[in-house]
Design a protein around this motif. Sequence first.
Motif, PDB file in Angstrom:
ATOM      1  N   ALA A  40     -18.394 -23.341 -50.592  1.00 41.70           N
ATOM      2  CA  ALA A  40     -18.642 -21.917 -50.837  1.00 41.70           C
ATOM      3  C   ALA A  40     -20.141 -21.616 -50.805  1.00 41.70           C
ATOM      4  N   LEU A  41     -20.944 -22.527 -51.365  1.00 46.58           N
ATOM      5  CA  LEU A  41     -22.401 -22.343 -51.352  1.00 46.58           C
ATOM      6  C   LEU A  41     -22.951 -22.386 -49.925  1.00 46.58           C
ATOM      7  N   LYS A  42     -22.418 -23.308 -49.098  1.00 45.38           N
ATOM      8  CA  LYS A  42     -22.829 -23.367 -47.692  1.00 45.38           C
ATOM      9  C   LYS A  42     -22.493 -22.067 -46.987  1.00 45.38           C
TER      10      LYS A  42
ATOM     11  N   ASP B 153     -10.799 -19.244 -60.007  1.00 41.58           N
ATOM     12  CA  ASP B 153     -11.584 -18.661 -61.105  1.00 41.58           C
ATOM     13  C   ASP B 153     -12.791 -19.526 -61.445  1.00 41.58           C
ATOM     14  N   GLN B 154     -12.593 -20.848 -61.439  1.00 37.39           N
ATOM     15  CA  GLN B 154     -13.706 -21.756 -61.750  1.00 37.39           C
ATOM     16  C   GLN B 154     -14.816 -21.647 -60.706  1.00 37.39           C
ATOM     17  N   ILE B 155     -14.410 -21.569 -59.441  1.00 39.96           N
ATOM     18  CA  ILE B 155     -15.393 -21.471 -58.355  1.00 39.96           C
ATOM     19  C   ILE B 155     -16.149 -20.148 -58.446  1.00 39.96           C
TER      20      ILE B 155
ATOM     21  N   VAL C  55     -20.973 -16.999 -59.720  1.00 37.81           N
ATOM     22  CA  VAL C  55     -21.587 -15.874 -60.458  1.00 37.81           C
ATOM     23  C   VAL C  55     -22.694 -16.405 -61.379  1.00 37.81           C
ATOM     24  N   GLY C  56     -22.422 -17.573 -61.999  1.00 37.96           N
ATOM     25  CA  GLY C  56     -23.439 -18.212 -62.845  1.00 37.96           C
ATOM     26  C   GLY C  56     -24.694 -18.603 -62.067  1.00 37.96           C
ATOM     27  N   LEU C  57     -24.522 -18.844 -60.753  1.00 41.36           N
ATOM     28  CA  LEU C  57     -25.654 -19.208 -59.899  1.00 41.36           C
ATOM     29  C   LEU C  57     -26.367 -17.976 -59.317  1.00 41.36           C
ATOM     30  N   GLY C  58     -25.895 -16.783 -59.708  1.00 39.41           N
ATOM     31  CA  GLY C  58     -26.610 -15.563 -59.301  1.00 39.41           C
ATOM     32  C   GLY C  58     -25.945 -14.723 -58.226  1.00 39.41           C
TER      33      GLY C  58
END
Length: 198
Positions: free
Chosen positions: A190-192, A151-153, A158-161
Amino acid sequence: MIASVHGEVLDIALDHVVIEAGGIGYRINTTPATLAGLRRGEQARLATAMIVREDSMTLYGFVDAEARELFGLLQTVSGVGPRLAMATLAVLEPDALRAALADGNTAALTRVPGIGKRGAERMIVELRDKVAAFGATGSSPVAAGASPLRDQIVEALVGLGFTPRQAEPAADKVLAEEPGADVSTALRSALKLLGRSR
């Protein structure tokens, strides 16, 4: 359409919570399991579905977008409205509901007040294939076990768009590959992953 509400929990009742967002207190109907995770005076975010009727506008709240989508899916069955869909999610967690529909388990479905044997059979016939397709993008067993971390991830992504539809599978994949990762490590991975798929 109000898709989510984030703010301070003002009040918790048996079947709903009041969350203040932007100076407005939203009354959100939700399940006992969701209410159990909320605390008065703390910040909370719920995915929501707004149901508009001739005489009312009602918000229903869920811990994540996956539960909200199941709520919508349940209402595609004839005779199932928002209250019965919510009762179903109160008795059966999303994973248990998907399993009951996939396995044709009428006994599990008839535990829901208001659903008889014929109603359960109709649900299975109408939703079995939809839930199988829906479950393919749902959470893996590893992710389900690491729910607070997941949930945190997802919330950070989602906060990053990113959309929940992008964020949830990415979080699941990372947690399946790196079960011991902390939040910052998993978020970077996850971002990668999402950067490659863009």
